[in-house]
Design an enzyme around this catalytic site. Structure first.
Site, PDB file in Angstrom:
ATOM      1  CE  LYS A  54      25.199 -60.739  -7.576  1.00 24.09           C
ATOM      2  NZ  LYS A  54      25.414 -59.869  -8.736  1.00 24.09           N
ATOM      3  CB  THR A  97      13.064 -51.038  -1.869  1.00 30.79           C
ATOM      4  OG1 THR A  97      13.822 -49.911  -1.402  1.00 30.79           O
ATOM      5  CG2 THR A  97      12.032 -51.412  -0.826  1.00 30.79           C
ATOM      6  CB  VAL A 138      16.609 -57.194  -4.792  1.00 28.41           C
ATOM      7  CG1 VAL A 138      17.562 -58.316  -4.408  1.00 28.41           C
ATOM      8  CG2 VAL A 138      16.280 -57.262  -6.275  1.00 28.41           C
ATOM      9  N   GLY A 139      15.782 -56.192  -1.805  1.00 21.88           N
ATOM     10  CA  GLY A 139      16.040 -56.178  -0.360  1.00 21.88           C
ATOM     11  C   GLY A 139      14.947 -56.915   0.396  1.00 21.88           C
ATOM     12  CD  GLU A 172      23.244 -49.007   3.963  1.00 20.88           C
ATOM     13  OE1 GLU A 172      22.501 -48.043   3.697  1.00 20.88           O
ATOM     14  OE2 GLU A 172      23.897 -49.096   5.009  1.00 20.88           O
ATOM     15  CB  CYS A 185      20.908 -45.139  -3.034  1.00 10.20           C
ATOM     16  SG  CYS A 185      22.434 -44.653  -2.240  1.00 10.20           S
ATOM     17  CD  GLU A 227      15.762 -45.796  -6.093  1.00  9.70           C
ATOM     18  OE1 GLU A 227      15.444 -46.990  -6.063  1.00  9.70           O
ATOM     19  OE2 GLU A 227      16.773 -45.342  -5.530  1.00  9.70           O
TER      20      GLU A 227
HETATM   21  P1  NAD Z   1      19.272 -54.561  -7.717  1.00  2.92           P
HETATM   22  O1  NAD Z   1      18.568 -54.752  -6.444  1.00  2.92           O
HETATM   23  O2  NAD Z   1      18.621 -54.987  -8.950  1.00  2.92           O
HETATM   24  O3  NAD Z   1      20.676 -55.303  -7.701  1.00  2.92           O
HETATM   25  C1  NAD Z   1      21.613 -55.096  -6.698  1.00  2.92           C
HETATM   26  C2  NAD Z   1      22.472 -56.340  -6.582  1.00  2.92           C
HETATM   27  O4  NAD Z   1      21.674 -57.404  -6.126  1.00  2.92           O
HETATM   28  C3  NAD Z   1      23.099 -56.793  -7.880  1.00  2.92           C
HETATM   29  O5  NAD Z   1      24.376 -57.290  -7.621  1.00  2.92           O
HETATM   30  C4  NAD Z   1      22.170 -57.917  -8.313  1.00  2.92           C
HETATM   31  O6  NAD Z   1      22.802 -58.882  -9.124  1.00  2.92           O
HETATM   32  C5  NAD Z   1      21.792 -58.525  -6.991  1.00  2.92           C
HETATM   33  N1  NAD Z   1      20.515 -59.241  -6.977  1.00  2.92           N
HETATM   34  C6  NAD Z   1      19.449 -59.113  -7.815  1.00  2.92           C
HETATM   35  N2  NAD Z   1      18.479 -59.958  -7.447  1.00  2.92           N
HETATM   36  C7  NAD Z   1      18.905 -60.630  -6.369  1.00  2.92           C
HETATM   37  C8  NAD Z   1      18.335 -61.622  -5.521  1.00  2.92           C
HETATM   38  N3  NAD Z   1      17.116 -62.098  -5.720  1.00  2.92           N
HETATM   39  N4  NAD Z   1      19.057 -62.054  -4.474  1.00  2.92           N
HETATM   40  C9  NAD Z   1      20.292 -61.580  -4.247  1.00  2.92           C
HETATM   41  N5  NAD Z   1      20.870 -60.662  -5.016  1.00  2.92           N
HETATM   42  C10 NAD Z   1      20.194 -60.176  -6.059  1.00  2.92           C
HETATM   43  O7  NAD Z   1      19.654 -53.056  -7.745  1.00  2.92           O
HETATM   44  P2  NAD Z   1      20.458 -52.274  -8.868  1.00  2.92           P
HETATM   45  O8  NAD Z   1      19.525 -51.989  -9.965  1.00  2.92           O
HETATM   46  O9  NAD Z   1      21.729 -52.959  -9.203  1.00  2.92           O
HETATM   47  O10 NAD Z   1      20.861 -50.954  -8.080  1.00  2.92           O
HETATM   48  C11 NAD Z   1      20.020 -49.900  -7.952  1.00  2.92           C
HETATM   49  C12 NAD Z   1      19.356 -49.879  -6.600  1.00  2.92           C
HETATM   50  O11 NAD Z   1      20.334 -49.868  -5.557  1.00  2.92           O
HETATM   51  C13 NAD Z   1      18.549 -48.637  -6.406  1.00  2.92           C
HETATM   52  O12 NAD Z   1      17.321 -48.944  -5.851  1.00  2.92           O
HETATM   53  C14 NAD Z   1      19.384 -47.820  -5.428  1.00  2.92           C
HETATM   54  O13 NAD Z   1      18.643 -46.906  -4.699  1.00  2.92           O
HETATM   55  C15 NAD Z   1      20.012 -48.866  -4.591  1.00  2.92           C
HETATM   56  N6  NAD Z   1      21.220 -48.379  -3.924  1.00  2.92           N
HETATM   57  C16 NAD Z   1      21.169 -48.164  -2.564  1.00  2.92           C
HETATM   58  C17 NAD Z   1      22.278 -47.659  -1.895  1.00  2.92           C
HETATM   59  C18 NAD Z   1      22.240 -47.400  -0.406  1.00  2.92           C
HETATM   60  O14 NAD Z   1      23.299 -47.268   0.199  1.00  2.92           O
HETATM   61  N7  NAD Z   1      21.092 -47.324   0.225  1.00  2.92           N
HETATM   62  C19 NAD Z   1      23.443 -47.414  -2.589  1.00  2.92           C
HETATM   63  C20 NAD Z   1      23.470 -47.641  -3.962  1.00  2.92           C
HETATM   64  C21 NAD Z   1      22.329 -48.148  -4.613  1.00  2.92           C
END
Ligand code: NAD
Length: 801
Positions: A192, A246, A248-249, A266, A300, A397
């Site tokens: 996705k 983090t 959502v993670g 990640e 990130c 962040e």
């Molecule tokens: P996000 O967590 O909001 O979204 C990331 C993805 O997760 C999107 O596709 C989103 O639709 C999906 N998502 C949202 N809620 C969800 C849920 N409850 N269950 C499953 N999927 C869900 O993050 P973002 O705003 O899109 O991206 C920015 C973040 O990503 C920053 O915190 C950044 O540091 C991190 N990031 C980390 C790395 C790494 O390798 N560590 C790389 C790039 C970005």
């Protein structure tokens, strides 16, 4: 638009927009996008969709389907159905698909760069020079892993169906980081993309169709977080790979706990960028620019916390402001733009809110005066000084072009401040003192540490975080573990090699016959191959080459001492080969495989004619040779050195280095496979070769010249001298500029070579040609060949005062 005269007077940048007509045509042809499920684009189950905007202009680019439970279920089922056949393919076959994807992406680099920039707002300079080339590299690298995964990870097999969820900051690159290793290891995927940036993933789906990837191996479902949550919860998903925030993670960890699903996360970061007073300050300034203003700071691993040693802090910050003032903010499609648009208005509001909250007593907020475009989401380079380490600005962040600056006095204080974070993704250390830099690197809680550099990525290196930045790694050998489970792969089916088209094969040369009045074919005497050119043998002599039944086929050059000397000289000049990155050498070897396969019919006919083997056997020999070339291409960037555990506060780097010029004497039988199996590992590791091919069937190797000429093998990297093996082996053994010698022949020949090599004490490797079956990969290929193709250098780097 300014006149030329005005431009010359002001030396201002002119506008340099990248053409986007091809992307607009592509978008126009698809008003709305469905999901990509089971190899086809299908509409969403309930017809709901969402708009995708260009953040630089606010205009709507497309509408995409909002993935529902039924859509996710259909995608998971498609992936499940595809899994047995895909995981059961030999790795070599999967490598071919990944290789095809890499090639297709490479051919469309410009299209993907423009589409990425329009969808995400990142400057075209970055999508063109960083994102898309890294995507291509990732697929090439993992084509190699597909080839090697069975032998390199014995007892392991694919996990199954992988749910993959990626963010918007590097849309296609994050897809590549997830899809390439998953497929290489034999998994199938449901991916996705982020709701702000789904377009390059959908264009990638089109490439999967073009590459003929079996239906259901890659499925792409678009939608927002709710769709992501459906993937996480789906009971038939075996592994979740998530990149994102983090927050959502953490939800995903909770949702998947106890489900038995394998998980890699990640997540976010607040990475320190540490500058000591002895650092090259100008380079460090460029480093900061790259660390926090690359991709508008939406990275990130952005170096968002600048820690500068107190004695140089004021000077460093002044330099940095002067440099930041020069950054051009504007149209991302303009080739001279440094800072593009923030991905979406909500993200811009979030940055604004955090920055406004951060302003306060004792805190100084500097912003570049670069004019911002009137439309679209933009934010200027911003720098906070006087920030307390515990403040929200220093801890949270921001995910925007916002840097906070703090100072330190001692290395210990720098380490303490750097580690004062819940995150631990990356860190960058700048000092000319290797002791200090390494000492810090060892003490930092971060998954990646860059010394005197920043934001370095490569498909061969693992990337991932400590602490709340997540767990698991992406890239390289470490990353592959995330897609493997402790169950052995099912025995792969025997490869089905493509049948060569014999109608296109040139007729085997026939001798004339007085009896039936046929005239003989034109005489062809095969020459030698030195420094990338065909040359006549020095002595002007040749020898008769006969088929297995004794009839004369042609003449081959009879090489002598002088020819070997010329070949060694050419090889010694080709030093650039070993200096190439493994990736480049892999490219050349893959290309050799590709060009050999294109002429499979011709080579098979030649082998059958010369050796008297059956056609089936000859075809197998050609295809095994192609496979062997791909096998060593795969290893070219993967035969890693090691870091030895020696003394405390030391890193001991064991580096695999090529020997230099290596002599290679090939067996009589298996004239193509024996030859390829010996030269490919040497070349892959960066050696140059002087090869003596099969004495009995040399014409297979001389036919190979044309394959070499069309495959970008630099002149001198591989030289071929036909003739009497034992005599030429002796010359190679005695030659002082030959560093190592591989000999495959008779035991007497081996003894002579070992004795004659004592002059410069060259390393020799003797193989008995009657004892080795080159068709069996356990005997004719493998790590032992790579080990013999290299020598290890141990580099000790102590650190700490
Ligand atoms: P996000 O967590 O909001 O979204 C990331 C993805 O997760 C999107 O596709 C989103 O639709 C999906 N998502 C949202 N809620 C969800 C849920 N409850 N269950 C499953 N999927 C869900 O993050 P973002 O705003 O899109 O991206 C920015 C973040 O990503 C920053 O915190 C950044 O540091 C991190 N990031 C980390 C790395 C790494 O390798 N560590 C790389 C790039 C970005």
């Amino acid at each position: 638009m300014p006149s030329v005269k005005e431009i010359v007077q002001t030396m201002e940048y002119g506008v340099a927009p990248e053409a986007n007509a091809e992307v607009l045509r592509w978008l126009d042809a698809r008003e709305s996008f469905g999901h990509f499920i089971g190899g086809a684009f299908v509409p969403g189950a309930d017809g709901e969709s969402f708009a995708v905007e260009n953040p630089a202009t606010g205009e709507v680019l497309a509408h995409c389907a909002q993935g529902t439970e039924a859509d996710v279920d259909a995608a998971v089922q498609a992936a499940r159905r595809a899994f047995p056949a895909w995981s059961g393919l030999p790795g070599h076959a999967r490598a071919r698909y990944l290789y095809a994807l890499a090639r297709l992406l490479q051919k469309r680099e410009r299209f993907f760069s423009v589409l990425e920039t329009m969808d995400n707002g990142k400057p075209i300079r970055e999508s063109r020079d960083i994102d898309i080339p890294l995507v291509v590299r990732h697929f090439y690298h993992h084509a190699g892993w597909a080839e090697l995964v069975e032998s390199e990870f014995p007892g392991k097999g694919p996990v199954g169906v992988c749910g993959q969820i990626v963010p918007w900051n590097f849309p296609l690159l994050m897809l590549a980081w997830k899809v390439a290793p998953a497929l290489a290891a034999g998994n199938t995927v449901v991916l996705k993309p982020a709701e702000f940036t789904p377009l390059t993933a959908l264009a990638f789906a089109g490439l999967c169709q073009e590459a003929g990837l079996p239906d259901g191996v890659v499925n792409i479902v678009t939608g927002d977080g709710e769709t992501g949550a459906l993937i996480v919860r789906h009971p038939d998903v075996d592994k979740i790979a998530f990149t994102g925030s983090t927050e959502v993670g953490r939800m995903i960890r909770e949702a998947s706990a106890g489900s038995g699903k394998k998980l890699s996360l990640e997540l976010g970061g607040k990475s320190p960028f540490i500058v000591f007073d002895d650092a090259d300050l100008d380079s460090a300034v460029e480093g900061v620019v790259d660390a926090i203003w690359f991709n508008q700071g939406q990275v990130c691993c952005a170096g968002s916390r600048l820690l500068v040693q107190e004695s140089v802090a004021a000077r460093f910050v002044e330099k940095l402001k002067a440099r930041a003032e020069k950054l051009r903010v504007g149209d991302p499609l303009d080739k001279s733009t440094d800072i593009g648009a923030i991905v979406a208005d909500v993200q811009l509001q979030r940055i604004n809110a955090l920055v406004d909250e951060g302003r306060g007593d004792g805190v100084d907020c500097w912003q570049s005066s670069a004019p911002l475009p009137n439309n679209g989401s933009y934010f200027p380079p911003t720098l906070f000084t006087g920030v307390s380490p515990a403040s929200k600005l220093a801890q949270e962040e921001i995910f925007g072009p916002v840097l906070v600056v703090m100072t330190f006095r001692t290395p210990d204080e720098a380490t303490m401040l750097a580690n004062n974070s819940r995150y631990g993704l990356a860190a960058s250390v700048w000092s000319e003192n290797i002791n200090v830099a390494m000492d810090l690197a060892a003490g930092l809680k971060a998954g990646v540490v860059w010394v005197n550099c920043t934001n370095m990525f490569d498909a061969a290196a693992g990337f991932g975080g400590y602490r709340e930045s997540g767990f698991g790694r992406e890239g390289g050998r470490e990353g592959l573990h995330e897609y493997l489970a402790g169950k052995p792969a099912k025995p792969a089916r025997k490869p089905l090699f493509p049948k060569p088209d014999f109608s296109a094969a040139p007729a085997a040369r026939t001798a004339g016959s007085a009896a039936d009045n046929t005239i003989p074919a034109l005489d062809r005497t095969a020459k030698l191959y030195i420094g990338g050119k065909q040359v006549r043998p020095d002595a002007g002599a040749s020898y008769a080459v006969r088929t297995a039944d004794g009839s004369l086929v042609s003449q081959a050059g009879l090489g002598n001492r002088k020819d070997i000397r010329n070949a060694v000289e050419a090889a010694n000049k080709a030093t650039g080969w070993g200096g190439n990155a493994g990736h480049n050498r892999a490219q050349v070897l893959f290309y050799l495989a590709e060009n050999l396969e294109a002429r499979a019919a011709e080579f098979a006919a030649r082998i059958a004619h010369l050796t008297g083997s059956g056609q089936e056997e000859a075809i197998e020999e050609v295809h095994l040779s192609v496979q062997r070339l791909s096998y060593y291409a795969a290893f070219a960037d993967k035969y890693d050195g090691r870091v030895h555990a020696t003394r405390a506060r030391h890193v001991t780097l064991a580096m695999n280095e090529p020997w230099g010029t290596v002599g290679v004497c090939c067996p009589d039988d298996s004239p193509l496979l024996g030859f390829v199996s010996m030269i490919a590992p040497l070349i892959a590791m960066g050696n140059r070769c002087v090869a003596v091919p099969s004495q009995v069937h040399p014409l297979v190797a001389t036919d190979f010249y044309q394959v070499l000429d069309t495959s970008d093998v630099p002149g001198g990297a591989l030289n071929i001298i036909t003739g009497e093996r034992e005599a030429l082996a002796r010359v190679l053994a005695e030659h002082h500029d030959v560093s190592a010698l591989w000999y495959c022949g008779t035991p007497e020949g081996a003894a002579a070579v070992e004795k004659a090599s004592s002059g410069n004490l060259k390393a020799t490797w003797a193989l008995d040609q009657t004892a080795i079956d080159w068709r069996d990969p356990a005997q004719g290929a493998g790590r032992e060949f790579l080990r013999r193709a290299t020598q290890v250098k141990n580099i000790w780097v102590p650190y700490g005062e």
